[in-house]
Design an enzyme around this catalytic site. Structure first.
Site, short mmCIF file in Angstrom:
data_model
loop_
_atom_site.label_atom_id
_atom_site.label_comp_id
_atom_site.label_asym_id
_atom_site.label_seq_id
_atom_site.Cartn_x
_atom_site.Cartn_y
_atom_site.Cartn_z
N GLY A 6 0.83 -1.21 0.00
CA GLY A 6 0.00 0.00 0.00
C GLY A 6 0.86 1.25 0.00
N TYR A 7 1.42 1.58 -1.14
CA TYR A 7 2.27 2.77 -1.25
C TYR A 7 1.58 3.87 -2.07
CZ TYR A 7 6.58 0.49 0.58
OH TYR A 7 7.52 -0.12 1.35
N SER A 8 1.45 3.66 -3.39
CA SER A 8 0.96 4.72 -4.28
C SER A 8 -0.46 5.15 -3.94
CB SER A 8 0.97 4.23 -5.74
OG SER A 8 2.28 4.00 -6.16
N GLU A 29 21.42 -11.41 -1.34
CA GLU A 29 21.90 -11.77 -2.67
C GLU A 29 21.05 -11.07 -3.72
OE1 GLU A 29 21.55 -15.89 -2.04
OE2 GLU A 29 23.59 -16.09 -1.27
#
Lengths: 356, 404
Positions: free
Chosen positions: B126-128, B243
């Site tokens: 839930g970013y943009s 990695e």
């Protein structure tokens, strides 16, 4: 798995860069660029004293016995510093004699090529942009008659490796009878070229069949040289963007320019691995050598030419002047792109070599 | 320069191959298991051997191996050759797990890491928000601590797999008085609750992989915060030293290119196989130059990472280069398939289309644009290269908005 340079290779590049920084400020480079010969004996002496005359000449003949990768790394660094002079033609002639010469030819020429006392060059191109060994028309034999074009430092070299019909190589000495040389007005005045006119000129056949190998090596060295020029141009643009001010800020703040510089960066930086790989393939992966060399030459010289054009634009009005240093590397890029065949020619070879 | 792996690593490769030969595809009774159960059983075994979940501590279900780029690469090569399941993919394993391992509370790690790594918990990010894309830190979704719960109100967008996720890791504004970046917290929110509504957001291809998420008094317990209040921006930026799959993207591009060459060989173009057309040949050869440079740069990065060195500016470029290659592949393919290039990608198979079929190329033509936008548009990537790679100053407006 180690796709990186050795410490010795890094030291070699650092030493060349240091030498050029000390001995070849741009003011000096411009003097040579605008001189009659495009050659600076003092600089050449410095370079051959570092061993650059014989990097790939076997040790038994006084060379360093190194590989094409080392030669390509030297080419990159010399190009970054704008070094003028016969290094490219000389190195290929030395490689050709090492690969294809008879014992007597090697003994006669390699030691003096290694010390730089003799300067070597090669004469492959014929009229009509004919460069490739399979297309050479001039007949071989005991003597040569005909014309070769775009010969690096034809006015200066002591010995020429000449390509003849059927893909053979022969040696011609400067003093040979019936040999004339004429300078050609090339665009890159840091790498002079000329025409050789042969009229029943005595020559010596070289026994080894090495024209294809010499071509591959030439393509890799041109790619490496173009890479050096491209990184120099890109660095100059970034430097300019950080210092030139408009609207009260350095122009590097503006996204239009930042994006142009970012595009230049993605067109040049990955090419480092491409020419490394092509050189490594020449040295160690026979089956991939020809195709990797074709890809590197086509891709890098084409990209760098576009970077050179963008560099003029990124500098604005000053970029279009003789005074701006961009022109020096712009012309290097033009040489590297056209010499030994334009990118589209090598892309078609690349396609054929893949069996497409 | 040495492109061989050396004896120790070739020995390791032999071990991996022998392991795969024994257990994949599943043998005996295990062959009767469902695809999911078979893969789950396989992952448990591969983790015991130290081949999967290498960066995850044993107590959270991983194999806790020392970081070794070259072993990781050999495992990828051999597993993909055998078509064996790799680590569970997704935003949960890629982003949430490393973040929790670095910044989470002990109980959070115990509760979430193992289940996520084993594919039992699915996550969305839930970013943009509608008004906060490239300028993510301007996000407005509000989080208020009411009693022992966070109460969330706002809207998220472009939320991939929100319709299938169990949990969302979510950035929201919890410190209204604080400056832009300092007002954000990183919360873990259950998706199955009345305060959350998920609406699919159909793509131009006709498919719907991502969503809008509406939060209306959505709730999560007060302790479901990673890091402290107001530290959410830093938490979301934290990256573990794990990695890196530095050559994975190039391998993907190379596979796509091989498919394109196959298409050119098998497709009639102007009365002959496309591969014989001089213009197509030039375009393929040019594209292959970019691809090879990208592939070999991957080897350079692999070498640098294995030595613990910084590979330099090249590492900021991978995404943009892969994007450019994907677009060019799609453009050449569209020319090769001629009239099929005006068919509906969904009707002609959509994402389910057989790889290499005509319809998959139509999809690729549009999908390559999705890739160009996802996770930072190509223009944002250029900013990153210019600023972090070339050391150019930040955009004046971005500088001003950060209060710098």
């Amino acid at each position: 798995m180690n796709f990186d340079l050795t410490e010795e290779q890094q030291l070699l590049q650092n030493a060349i860069a240091q030498l050029l920084q000390n001995e070849l400020p741009v003011t000096r480079l411009r003097e040579i660029f605008e001189s009659e010969t495009g050659h600076d004996e003092a600089l050449w002496k410095n370079l051959v004293e570092m061993g650059l005359g014989g990097l790939v000449i076997p040790e038994e003949y006084g060379g360093a016995g190194m590989e094409l990768l080392d030669l390509a790394l030297a080419s990159e660094t010399l190009s970054y510093g704008g070094a003028p002079g016969p290094f490219f033609g000389h190195s290929l002639a030395a490689l050709a004699v090492s690969l294809a010469g008879s014992d007597a030819q090697k003994q006669r020429w390699l030691p003096q090529l290694a010390t730089g006392d003799a300067i070597g060059s090669f004469a492959f191109a014929e009229a009509g942009s004919v460069w490739q060994p399979e297309d050479w028309v001039m007949a071989g034999g005991d003597t040569l008659t005909g014309t070769k074009l775009n010969v690096p430092y034809s006015e200066l070299a002591d010995v020429f490796v000449v390509g003849v019909a059927g893909g053979g190589l022969v040696l011609v000495e400067r003093e040979a009878s019936g040999l004339e040389s004429h300078p050609i007005d090339g665009v890159d005045r840091a790498r002079r070229i000329g025409a050789l006119i042969f009229e029943a000129t005595p020559c010596e056949s070289m026994p080894g069949a090495a024209a294809d190998r010499v071509r591959d090596a030439a393509l890799v060295l041109l790619a490496a040289d173009a890479f050096g020029a491209g990184t120099r141009l890109a660095d100059m643009c970034v430097e300019y963007a950080k210092t030139r001010e408009q609207f009260g800020v350095t122009i590097g703040h503006f996204q239009a320019l930042k994006h142009q510089l970012a595009n230049m960066a993605i067109d040049i930086e990955p090419s480092r691995a491409l020419y490394w790989y092509a050189a490594h393939a020449f040295d160690h992966i026979q089956g991939e050598s020809a195709r990797s060399a074709a890809i590197a030459k086509a891709h890098i010289t084409d990209n760098v030419m576009q970077i050179a054009r963008d560099s003029v634009e990124a500098h604005g009005g000053i970029g279009f002047t003789w005074e701006c240093d961009v022109q020096l590397w712009f012309k290097r890029a033009m040489f590297d792109r056209a010499f030994f065949g334009v990118p589209s020619l090598h892309r078609e070879r690349q396609a054929q070599l893949a069996g497409w | 320069m040495d492109l061989s792996y050396g004896e120790e690593y070739e020995q390791f490769r032999t071990e991996v191959r022998a392991f795969l030969k024994d257990v994949w595809p599943p043998k005996g009774d295990e062959a009767e298991l469902s695809k999911e159960d078979g893969a789950r059983r396989f992952r448990v075994r591969a983790t015991e051997k130290g081949y999967l979940s290498r960066g995850i501590p044993r107590k959270y279900g991983g194999s806790e191996q020392p970081s070794d780029e070259i072993r990781a690469n050999i495992i990828r090569e051999e597993f993909s050759r055998a078509h064996a399941p790799m680590d569970v993919k997704g935003i949960g394993t890629a982003m949430l797990v490393p973040t929790l391992l670095e910044k989470g509370e002990e109980w959070q790690k115990e509760k979430f890491v193992e289940k996520t790594v084993h594919g039992e918990l699915h996550w969305c990010q839930g970013y943009s928000e509608p008004g906060s894309g490239s300028d993510l830190a301007s996000l407005k979704t509000k989080g208020e601590l009411v009693g022992d719960e966070w109460v969330l109100n706002g809207q998220k967008i472009w939320t991939t797999n929100a319709h299938t996720a169990d949990w969302m890791f979510c950035l929201c504004r919890t410190e209204p008085g604080a400056s832009k970046h300092a007002g954000i917290s990183y919360l873990l929110v259950p998706m199955d609750q009345p305060g959350i509504e998920v609406r699919p957001l159909p793509q131009m291809t006709g498919g719907a992989d991502f969503n809008e998420v509406f939060l209306t008094d959505a709730r999560t317990p007060a302790d479901h915060i990673v890091g402290k209040r107001g530290e959410g921006w830093q938490v979301s930026r934290s990256t573990l030293k794990h990695e890196r799959n530095s050559i994975g993207s190039a391998a993907q591009s190379a596979l796509m290119f091989q498919g394109l060459v196959h298409l050119a060989k098998t497709t009639e173009y102007d009365g002959r196989p496309g591969i014989e057309d001089p213009v197509i040949r030039q375009r393929l050869a040019r594209l292959e130059g970019t691809l090879k440079a990208h592939e070999y740069s991957g080897l350079r990065q692999l070498t640098a990472n294995a030595k613990g060195e910084n590979p330099g500016i090249i590492q900021t470029m991978s995404k943009l280069i892969a994007t450019n290659i994907g677009s060019e592949v799609a453009k050449i393919a569209l020319d090769l398939i001629g009239d099929d290039g005006m068919m509906d990608p969904l009707e002609s198979g959509g994402m389910m289309a057989r790889p290499g079929s005509q319809s998959s190329w139509i999809n690729q033509y549009m999908f390559s644009l999705g890739i160009a936008v996802a996770g930072g548009t190509a223009n944002i990537q250029r900013n990153v290269i210019a600023e972090r790679g070339l050391g150019l100053p930040r955009d004046i407006y971005a500088e001003r908005s950060s209060g710098k």
